[in-house]
Design an enzyme around this catalytic site. Structure first.
Site, short mmCIF file in Angstrom:
data_model
loop_
_atom_site.label_atom_id
_atom_site.label_comp_id
_atom_site.label_asym_id
_atom_site.label_seq_id
_atom_site.Cartn_x
_atom_site.Cartn_y
_atom_site.Cartn_z
N ASN A 9 -64.01 33.35 -4.90
CA ASN A 9 -65.20 33.03 -5.68
C ASN A 9 -65.05 33.78 -7.00
OD1 ASN A 9 -67.73 32.63 -6.76
ND2 ASN A 9 -68.78 34.01 -5.34
N TRP A 10 -64.62 33.05 -8.02
CA TRP A 10 -64.33 33.70 -9.30
C TRP A 10 -65.60 34.11 -10.04
CZ3 TRP A 10 -59.98 30.16 -11.83
CH2 TRP A 10 -58.84 30.21 -11.02
N LYS A 11 -66.73 33.57 -9.64
CA LYS A 11 -68.01 33.84 -10.32
C LYS A 11 -67.91 33.47 -11.81
CE LYS A 11 -68.89 37.44 -6.97
NZ LYS A 11 -69.72 38.56 -6.59
N HIS A 97 -75.18 31.42 -2.57
CA HIS A 97 -74.68 32.79 -2.82
C HIS A 97 -75.88 33.68 -3.16
CE1 HIS A 97 -72.57 36.18 -4.52
NE2 HIS A 97 -71.49 35.73 -3.92
N GLU A 99 -76.27 35.92 -5.27
CA GLU A 99 -76.54 36.06 -6.71
C GLU A 99 -77.38 34.88 -7.20
OE1 GLU A 99 -72.46 36.58 -7.85
OE2 GLU A 99 -72.44 38.54 -6.88
N GLU A 169 -72.36 37.16 4.05
CA GLU A 169 -72.12 38.12 2.97
C GLU A 169 -73.29 39.09 2.88
OE1 GLU A 169 -69.13 36.36 -0.01
OE2 GLU A 169 -71.13 35.88 -0.71
N GLY A 175 -69.49 43.33 -4.12
CA GLY A 175 -69.16 43.96 -5.40
C GLY A 175 -69.46 45.44 -5.45
N SER A 215 -66.71 42.89 -0.60
CA SER A 215 -65.69 43.92 -0.84
C SER A 215 -64.49 43.80 0.10
CB SER A 215 -66.30 45.32 -0.76
OG SER A 215 -67.32 45.44 -1.75
N GLY A 236 -64.70 37.82 -3.69
CA GLY A 236 -65.11 37.88 -5.09
C GLY A 236 -64.07 38.59 -5.94
N GLY A 237 -64.30 39.87 -6.19
CA GLY A 237 -63.46 40.65 -7.09
C GLY A 237 -61.96 40.51 -6.84
#
Ligand code: PEP
Length: 252
Positions: A9-11, A97, A99, A169, A175, A215, A236-237
């Site tokens: 998930n590149w966001k 998600h 966010e 999640e 993150g 994470s 993510g990251g």
């Protein structure tokens, strides 16, 4: 049969050229890796879908959008419909998600509309759920997660359910560098599978892919993925560097 999946998930990261380069690197690494024990998907911004699809075409890596609109079409300036996403060749859409729930006020009811439109347009849904730190500490996260899933997904038929992937999640792990322990994640994954079994039966629950996100990195993925109800990750990251992402893909 249940599939293992590792999805990035590149966001809101990378320009189009940077995203194309990252997709090229992931695609090349996946093709060079030979037989993998999981499917690989990259979730990219809307602006990148067509260009990244061209890079991935013919390869083994699937493509996801990170969202779609809750309306089919029309006067919704700035929105991107499920039909538009599907027309790029993407096979998946990430919905719900945390966010988006937090910053864009996405409710369980709105997500139900998005899920219906995604499925009607032939997309598979990676449906995110998970509790805040407050809920975890108060101990009532199970009810919260059950409501997220049941209110947005339990109107689906068993046939439609085959196109749903769940991503657990915990918000406190996204993150933050603070991963849920493999036992904490397994407990919730087993609970989610039981919830699905109660609604759709054991077979369908057993066939459902449930990803962990929060994470996840090459160092902790093997322990997480070794758990019986953890079928991969939403990353993510660590999906923004091809080498880190591949370290997770090869963790199975
Ligand atoms: C995510 O946002 O889906 C996620 C899991 O992020 P991170 O891996 O960076 O915690």
């Amino acid at each position: 049969m249940r599939k293992n999946i590792v999805a990035g998930n590149w966001k809101m990261n990378t320009t189009v050229p940077e995203g194309v380069k990252l997709a090229e690197d992931v695609n090349a690494a996946v093709n060079a890796a030979g037989e993998l024990k999981c499917d690989v998907v990259v979730g990219v911004p809307f602006t990148h879908l067509t260009a990244v699809k061209a890079v991935l075409d013919g390869g083994k890596v699937g493509l996801a959008a990170e969202n779609c609109a809750a309306k089919a079409s029309g006067a919704y300036t700035g929105e991107v419909s499920a039909a538009m996403v599907a027309s790029t060749g993407a096979q998946y859409v990430i919905l719900g998600h945390s966010e988006r729930r937090e910053y864009f006020c996405e409710s369980n009811e709105m997500l139900k509309e998005k899920v219906d439109l995604a499925l009607a347009n032939g997309l598979k849904v990676i449906f995110c759920c998970g509790e805040s730190l407050e809920l975890r500490e108060a101990g009532n996260y199970a009810d919260f997660i059950a409501a997220e899933i049941s209110e947005s997904l339990f109107h689906l038929t068993a046939e439609q359910w085959a196109n749903i992937v769940i991503a657990y999640e915990p918000i406190w792990a996204i993150g933050t560098g603070k991963t849920a322990t493999s036992d904490q994640a397994q407990e919730v994954h087993a609970m989610i599978r039981k919830l699905i079994a109660g609604k759709y039966g054991e077979k369908l629950a057993d066939d459902t892919t449930i990803l962990y996100g929060g994470s996840c990195k090459p160092s902790n993925a093997p322990e997480l993925f070794a758990k019986p109800d953890i079928d991969g990750g939403l990353i993510g990251g660590a999906s923004l560097k091809a080498a880190d992402f591949m370290g997770i893909v090869t963790a199975f």
